[in-house]
Design a protein around this motif. Structure first.
Motif, mmCIF file in Angstrom:
data_model
loop_
_atom_site.group_PDB
_atom_site.id
_atom_site.type_symbol
_atom_site.label_atom_id
_atom_site.label_comp_id
_atom_site.label_asym_id
_atom_site.label_seq_id
_atom_site.Cartn_x
_atom_site.Cartn_y
_atom_site.Cartn_z
ATOM 1 N N LEU A 41 0.823 -1.081 0.240
ATOM 2 C CA LEU A 41 -0.181 -0.093 -0.256
ATOM 3 C C LEU A 41 0.772 1.422 -0.031
ATOM 4 O O LEU A 41 1.498 1.609 1.030
ATOM 5 C CB LEU A 41 -1.007 -0.123 1.259
ATOM 6 C CG LEU A 41 -1.616 1.096 1.684
ATOM 7 C CD1 LEU A 41 -2.405 1.799 0.474
ATOM 8 C CD2 LEU A 41 -2.725 1.036 2.877
ATOM 9 N N GLY A 42 1.084 1.858 -1.052
ATOM 10 C CA GLY A 42 2.222 2.818 -1.353
ATOM 11 C C GLY A 42 1.488 4.164 -1.036
ATOM 12 O O GLY A 42 0.497 4.599 -1.449
ATOM 13 N N ALA A 43 2.639 5.085 -0.683
ATOM 14 C CA ALA A 43 2.756 6.588 -0.644
ATOM 15 C C ALA A 43 3.804 7.076 -0.706
ATOM 16 O O ALA A 43 5.020 6.402 -0.332
ATOM 17 C CB ALA A 43 1.642 7.064 0.456
ATOM 18 N N ASN A 44 3.875 8.326 -1.177
ATOM 19 C CA ASN A 44 5.113 9.108 -1.324
ATOM 20 C C ASN A 44 5.807 9.050 -0.071
ATOM 21 O O ASN A 44 5.293 9.759 0.975
ATOM 22 C CB ASN A 44 4.862 10.461 -1.597
ATOM 23 C CG ASN A 44 6.351 11.449 -1.721
ATOM 24 O OD1 ASN A 44 7.209 10.815 -1.500
ATOM 25 N ND2 ASN A 44 6.219 12.543 -2.339
ATOM 26 N N ALA A 45 6.876 8.300 0.254
ATOM 27 C CA ALA A 45 7.734 8.274 1.491
ATOM 28 C C ALA A 45 8.455 9.629 2.114
ATOM 29 O O ALA A 45 8.517 9.635 3.289
ATOM 30 C CB ALA A 45 9.033 7.123 1.432
ATOM 31 N N LEU A 46 8.516 10.463 1.329
ATOM 32 C CA LEU A 46 8.808 11.837 1.752
ATOM 33 C C LEU A 46 7.768 12.839 2.165
ATOM 34 O O LEU A 46 8.061 14.096 2.531
ATOM 35 C CB LEU A 46 9.974 12.526 0.553
ATOM 36 C CG LEU A 46 11.078 11.588 0.322
ATOM 37 C CD1 LEU A 46 11.944 12.176 -1.073
ATOM 38 C CD2 LEU A 46 11.580 11.162 1.283
ATOM 39 N N ASP A 47 6.644 12.430 1.974
ATOM 40 C CA ASP A 47 5.514 13.353 2.058
ATOM 41 C C ASP A 47 4.523 12.726 3.391
ATOM 42 O O ASP A 47 4.087 11.909 3.407
ATOM 43 C CB ASP A 47 4.634 13.297 0.960
ATOM 44 C CG ASP A 47 3.264 14.147 1.039
ATOM 45 O OD1 ASP A 47 2.993 14.587 2.262
ATOM 46 O OD2 ASP A 47 2.804 14.600 0.093
ATOM 47 N N GLU A 48 4.792 13.646 4.658
ATOM 48 C CA GLU A 48 4.268 13.179 5.693
ATOM 49 C C GLU A 48 2.795 12.956 5.724
ATOM 50 O O GLU A 48 2.184 12.037 6.446
ATOM 51 C CB GLU A 48 4.494 14.336 6.995
ATOM 52 C CG GLU A 48 5.964 14.380 7.347
ATOM 53 C CD GLU A 48 6.334 15.119 8.751
ATOM 54 O OE1 GLU A 48 4.980 15.548 9.147
ATOM 55 O OE2 GLU A 48 7.077 15.132 8.987
ATOM 56 N N LYS A 49 1.976 13.934 4.988
ATOM 57 C CA LYS A 49 0.712 13.883 5.055
ATOM 58 C C LYS A 49 0.094 12.398 4.077
ATOM 59 O O LYS A 49 -0.818 11.959 4.646
ATOM 60 C CB LYS A 49 0.156 15.006 4.333
ATOM 61 C CG LYS A 49 -0.704 15.980 5.371
ATOM 62 C CD LYS A 49 -1.403 17.238 4.725
ATOM 63 C CE LYS A 49 -2.736 16.805 3.915
ATOM 64 N NZ LYS A 49 -3.288 17.530 3.007
ATOM 65 N N ALA A 50 0.832 12.115 3.324
ATOM 66 C CA ALA A 50 0.604 11.128 2.467
ATOM 67 C C ALA A 50 0.988 9.753 3.015
ATOM 68 O O ALA A 50 0.076 8.855 3.312
ATOM 69 C CB ALA A 50 1.787 10.912 1.075
#
Ligand code: TXA
Ligand code: MG
Length: 364
Positions: A41-50
Motif C-alpha cells: 500500500l504505497g504513498a510518497n515516502a517523503l510526504d508526511e501527509k501522504a
C-alpha cells in the motif's frame, strides 16, 4: 469513504494505468500495487501527509515503521546517512528482490515514515509493476503490506480490494504474486547484517555473499521455545491472522497426520467446520485414513487446502496467506495447519504461522 480507482492490469491498459497511478502517488495519494512478495500500500515516502494516509487506511499503529521502495540505486543515497562496505555485495546479489535493508536515515526522511526511528528500511522490489510505478511517481514509495492491520498480507488483487476498497485512492491488480511472504528484513547498520524478519532470502544465502550474518536474538529465542509443546499465547500483536482460530502441528511426518486425523474427526462429528492446510502428500495419505470414517454429510465440515508438495516449500509459502483468507471465506471456525521444517524458506513460513496462530504451535 474514498472513491477507489481499481484496475486489473493488462497489456492494453498497463502504460496508462501506471501513469495515472504514478500521478496519484506524486500528488500525495495512496495506491496499492503488486510486488513479488505481497501487495503493498504505497504513498510518497517523503510526504508526511501522504504517509498518514497509509496508517489510516490500514488502521496501523503509527510506531510501526514502513519500508521505503526504490526503483533505482540513484534513489538510495539521498535516503541514507552511510553504507557499510559489505552492503554493495548484498545489493549486487539480491536487489531488485525480496530483501529490505535498514540504514541510518538521512534527515530528509520523515520520522512519520520510520515510526519515529533514526533508521529507515529500504527495498528495491523486482516486480515489473512496482518498478514501473515507482519510476512513474519519481519519488521513493513507502509501502507496508496492503492489508488491514493484523490480517494476512494480500497475495492476490481480490484480497486487496476486500481490505482496501473505499480506504485508498487506487488499486492496481497485477494478479498473483510470486513469493507470497513479506521480504527478509535485515539491519545493515552494524559490522555484519542482522535478520529482523525471516523471508525468502535466508541467513545461509546472506552468509554466502558477505561471510557473516546473525539472526535477531528475539527471533532465535522464540524458535528455541518451539520445542515446548504449548507455546505461550498472547504475543504482542496478532498478525497475519484470519478470523478463524489457527493451530499448527509439526514434527514426525506420520504422527502429525495421525494427530490431524483425530482432530478432524472430532471437529466434524461435532459439526464444526474445519479447514486443513497441508501438503499434497499429506492429503493423499489422510483422505485414505478418513474415507471409511466419514459420511458424505460429514465431509461438508472439512475443507482441504493444498500447500503444494513437501519437496517444494516455495509453494507452501506462496499459497499460505491466500488459503488462510479462503478458509475464512468458507466460514471455517478453525484452521489446522501442518507445520514445516525450518529449512530455507521454512523458517519464514514458521515465523508467520507462529504469529497467525498466536503461538498455538504443537510439536508432535
Ligand atoms: O515484502 C515486503 O516487505 C512488503 C512489500 C509490500 O514490500 N512490505 C511489508 O511491509 O511487509 P510491512 O510494513 O508490512 O512490514 C515492514 C516490517 C515491519 O515488521 C517493520 O517493523 C519493519 O519492517 N521495519 C521497517 N522499518 C524498520 C526499521 N527502521 N527498523 C526496524 N524494523 C523496521
Ligand atoms: Mg505487514
Amino acid at each position: 469513504m474514498k472513491e477507489t480507482w481499481i484496475v486489473e492490469l493488462n497489456e492494453d491498459n498497463f502504460k496508462s494505468s501506471i501513469e495515472k497511478a504514478g500521478a496519484l502517488l506524486k500528488a500525495g495519494k495512496t495506491v496499492a500495487f503488486p510486488t513479488e512478495t505481497v501487495y503493498g500500500l504505497g504513498a510518497n515516502a517523503l510526504d508526511e501527509k501522504a504517509i498518514l494516509g497509509i496508517y489510516e487506511a490500514k488502521g496501523r499503529p503509527s510506531d510501526n515503521p514502513l519500508i521505503v521502495h526504490i526503483s533505482s540505486l540513484e534513489m538510495l543515497a539521498p535516503l541514507i546517512e552511510r553504507k557499510q562496505p559489505y552492503v554493495e555485495k548484498l545489493i549486487r546479489a539480491f536487489w531488485p528482490g525480496p530483501i529490505a535493508m535498514i540504514f541510518e536515515k538521512a534527515p530528509g526522511v520523515p520520522l512519520k515514515t520510520t515510526g519515529g526511528l533514526n533508521t529507515v528500511a529500504i527495498r528495491m522490489p523486482s516486480h515489473p509493476v512496482a518498478l514501473a510505478l515507482i519510476d512513474a511517481a519519481g519519488v521513493p514509495i513507502a509501502a507496508p503490506s496492503a492489508n488491514i492491520s493484523g490480517k494476512p498480507s494480500p497475495t492476490v488483487g481480490k484480497y486487496v480490494v476486500c481490505d482496501m476498497n473505499g480506504r485508498v485512492d487506487g488499486i492496481l491488480d497485477g494478479g498473483e504474486v510470486a513469493v507470497g511472504l513479506e521480504s527478509t528484513v535485515i539491519d545493515v547498520t552494524g559490522d555484519f547484517p542482522v535478520i529482523l524478519r525471516p523471508g525468502k532470502i535466508t541467513k545461509a544465502q546472506i552468509i554466502e555473499v558477505v561471510g557473516a550474518c546473525e539472526v535477531d536474538p528475539a527471533l532465535e529465542e522464540k524458535d528455541g521455545s518451539l520445542e515446548v509443546v504449548a507455546r505461550a499465547p498472547g504475543m504482542k500483536y496478532r498478525h497475519y491472522a484470519p478470523d478463524a482460530k489457527v493451530s499448527v502441528y509439526y514434527g514426525d511426518y506420520t504422527q502429525v497426520l495421525i494427530e490431524l486425523e483425530a482432530l478432524i474427526l472430532e471437529r466434524v462429528k461435532a459439526k464444526r467446520k474445519v479447514a486443513v492446510l497441508l501438503f499434497e502428500e499429506d492429503y493423499a495419505f489422510l483422505s485414505k485414513l478418513l474415507a471409511p470414517q466419514l459420511t458424505e454429510k460429514d465431509c461438508e465440515y472439512v475443507a482441504y487446502f493444498l500447500q503444494g508438495s513437501i519437496k517444494q516449500l516455495e509453494t507452501f509459502a506462496k499459497n499460505l496467506f491466500r488459503n488462510l483468507r479462503e478458509a475464512d471465506e468458507g466460514a471455517c471456525e478453525e484452521i489446522l495447519i501442518r507445520g514445516v521444517s525450518e529449512e530455507g524458506i521454512g523458517k519464514a513460513i514458521m515465523n508467520r504461522l507462529e504469529k497467525a496462530s498466536e503461538g498455538r504451535i504443537f510439536k508432535i
